[in-house]
Design a protein around this motif. Structure first.
Motif, short mmCIF file in Angstrom:
data_model
loop_
_atom_site.label_atom_id
_atom_site.label_comp_id
_atom_site.label_asym_id
_atom_site.label_seq_id
_atom_site.Cartn_x
_atom_site.Cartn_y
_atom_site.Cartn_z
N UNK A 178 0.96 -1.40 -0.01
CA UNK A 178 0.03 -0.06 -0.04
C UNK A 178 0.84 1.27 -0.15
N UNK A 179 2.02 1.24 0.54
CA UNK A 179 2.84 2.31 0.73
C UNK A 179 3.39 2.66 -0.94
N UNK A 180 3.82 1.47 -1.44
CA UNK A 180 4.03 1.63 -3.02
C UNK A 180 2.96 2.22 -3.53
N UNK A 181 1.60 1.94 -3.44
CA UNK A 181 0.67 2.58 -4.28
C UNK A 181 0.59 4.08 -4.01
N UNK A 182 0.54 4.26 -2.42
CA UNK A 182 0.33 5.89 -2.10
C UNK A 182 1.40 6.43 -2.69
N UNK A 183 2.63 6.32 -2.64
CA UNK A 183 3.69 6.83 -3.22
C UNK A 183 3.68 7.26 -4.70
N UNK A 184 3.32 6.34 -5.30
CA UNK A 184 3.23 6.66 -6.84
C UNK A 184 2.08 7.51 -7.13
N UNK A 185 1.00 7.40 -6.57
CA UNK A 185 -0.21 8.22 -6.41
C UNK A 185 0.15 9.61 -6.38
N UNK A 186 0.87 9.85 -5.18
CA UNK A 186 1.42 11.31 -4.60
C UNK A 186 2.12 11.71 -5.50
N UNK A 187 2.96 11.07 -6.45
CA UNK A 187 3.83 11.60 -7.20
C UNK A 187 3.16 12.08 -8.71
N UNK B 132 -5.50 5.50 -13.11
CA UNK B 132 -6.34 4.13 -13.82
C UNK B 132 -5.37 2.94 -13.72
N UNK B 133 -4.10 3.12 -13.40
CA UNK B 133 -3.37 1.85 -13.35
C UNK B 133 -3.40 1.23 -12.12
N UNK B 134 -3.48 1.97 -11.03
CA UNK B 134 -3.89 1.55 -9.75
C UNK B 134 -5.10 0.79 -9.79
N UNK B 135 -6.08 1.50 -10.41
CA UNK B 135 -7.30 0.92 -10.32
C UNK B 135 -7.50 -0.42 -11.18
N UNK B 136 -6.48 -0.54 -11.90
CA UNK B 136 -6.52 -1.99 -12.88
C UNK B 136 -5.83 -3.06 -12.20
N UNK B 137 -5.38 -2.83 -11.12
CA UNK B 137 -4.67 -3.72 -10.31
C UNK B 137 -5.70 -4.92 -10.04
N UNK B 138 -7.05 -4.77 -9.81
CA UNK B 138 -8.13 -5.80 -9.77
C UNK B 138 -7.97 -6.91 -10.82
N UNK B 139 -7.58 -6.31 -11.87
CA UNK B 139 -7.48 -7.16 -13.10
C UNK B 139 -6.40 -7.87 -13.23
N UNK B 140 -5.23 -7.66 -12.47
CA UNK B 140 -3.86 -8.19 -12.84
C UNK B 140 -3.43 -8.95 -11.61
N UNK C 297 -3.94 -12.87 -2.92
CA UNK C 297 -3.27 -12.05 -1.98
C UNK C 297 -3.13 -10.60 -2.20
N UNK C 298 -2.59 -10.46 -3.35
CA UNK C 298 -2.32 -8.82 -3.88
C UNK C 298 -3.79 -8.04 -3.98
N UNK C 299 -4.78 -8.69 -4.35
CA UNK C 299 -6.25 -8.08 -4.37
C UNK C 299 -6.59 -7.70 -3.04
N UNK C 300 -6.64 -8.82 -2.02
CA UNK C 300 -6.94 -8.56 -0.55
C UNK C 300 -6.32 -7.31 0.08
N UNK C 301 -4.89 -7.09 -0.13
CA UNK C 301 -4.23 -6.00 0.14
C UNK C 301 -4.88 -4.84 -0.41
N UNK C 302 -5.11 -4.72 -1.88
CA UNK C 302 -5.51 -3.76 -2.45
C UNK C 302 -6.90 -3.07 -1.77
#
Length: 308
Positions: free
Chosen positions: A107-116, A123-131, A135-140
């Motif tokens: 989640x830190x990774x996602x917050x950092x890139x979004x803040x940047x 839209x790339x972060x939102x697409x995580x549900x597709x890829x 376990x990765x989806x649960x965290x998201x």
């Protein structure tokens, strides 16, 4: 890379565009980084920071998804986390979700890139549900509320309701304030009904009273009648949202609950009638003085229904 912008300092009881209270946290990236500095191996921490630099500098979607996934191999031996952070609300939320170093790193990774660069990475972060794998989806889903402009990801959260995987469904519905803050009534009702259908712990869903609505009360009654017709049990907690929407048809359901041989159904009916402003509901509960007294003294409440 530009200097990272801090997430605005917002109080917990701020309302979103729908007028609903939602949770906000102070300096999410800073506090997660502080906790990770105390929790991760130094080499892993350095690797993660370098990857974030590459992702942001190169605007690399591929590196974002790869890094999000590779963190699992980097953190195979999850140890404990050291939540020595200066935001009690964030600390409490991470503790309630039993956050692991791997989850915090993701989640830190996602917050950092979004803040940047939020316009590019949203839209790339939102697409995580597709890829993402499970376990990765649960965290998201668990930590959506921590992302900048979290409402952008509502459709991804709604898509997750289609799952029949308990851990994925629980990630968005259980102890998660995101649905209450961002779902409309139809989406909320869909989640609540599916939680009952999947026999999930309804007591783990936050803000049930605040998100109760007339249509949900009707749906609950219809579902209950289907279950009764099939001689199947209903979780007594399922009735909680009908409390402030009792009408004459629902009152017949309350009469059935109060007359049931199941004490938990009796208690659910008593709680619904006691919390209702409908005069006939208040008259009905008077026929069950012991239950009425238990509600009035606080010995019987939704939170303790199954243990009282």
């Amino acid at each position: 890379m530009q200097q990272i912008a801090a997430i605005g300092c917002l109080v917990l009881a701020i309302c979103n565009k729908n007028g609903r209270k939602q949770m906000h946290f102070n300096r999410v990236a800073h506090n997660l980084e502080s906790a990770l500095n105390r929790s991760l191996d130094a080499n892993v921490n350095t690797w993660l920071q370098e990857k974030i630099e590459i992702i942001c500098d190169q605007k690399s979607t591929k590196e974002l998804y790869l890094t999000y996934s590779l963190l699992a191999s980097k953190l195979r031996n999850d140890g404990g986390i050291h939540l020595t952070i200066d935001d009690d609300a964030l600390k409490g939320y991470l503790e309630s979700q039993k956050a692991t170093p791997l989850q915090m790193a993701r989640i830190y990774l996602l917050v950092r890139v979004l803040e940047e660069n939020r316009p590019f990475f949203e839209p790339k972060v939102a697409n995580i549900i597709q890829v993402a794998d499970t376990g990765e989806l649960v965290t998201f889903l668990k930590y959506l509320i921590l992302l900048p402009e979290a409402g952008f990801y509502k459709q991804a959260a709604v898509e997750a309701l289609r799952t029949n995987i308990d851990t994925v469904f629980d990630a968005i519905s259980a102890k998660n304030p995101y649905p209450a803050a961002y779902f409309n009534d139809q989406q909320w009702n869909q989640m609540y009904l599916k939680a009952a259908f999947m026999q999930r712990d309804l007591s783990a869903i936050p803000n049930i009273d605040e998100r109760a609505n007339q249509e949900l009360a009707r749906i609950i009654s219809d579902y209950a009648h289907e279950r009764w017709a099939a001689s199947r049990k209903i979780d007594p907690l399922f009735w909680r949202p009908v409390t402030h929407f009792l009408d004459e048809p629902l009152l017949a359901d309350m009469q059935r609950l109060l007359a049931s041989e199941d004490i938990l159904e009796n208690k659910a009916g008593a709680l619904c009638c006691s919390g209702s402003t409908l005069k006939t509901a208040q008259e009905l509960i008077k026929n069950y003085p012991e239950l009425m007294r238990a509600v009035e003294t606080g010995d019987l409440a939704w939170e303790t229904l199954k243990s009282s």
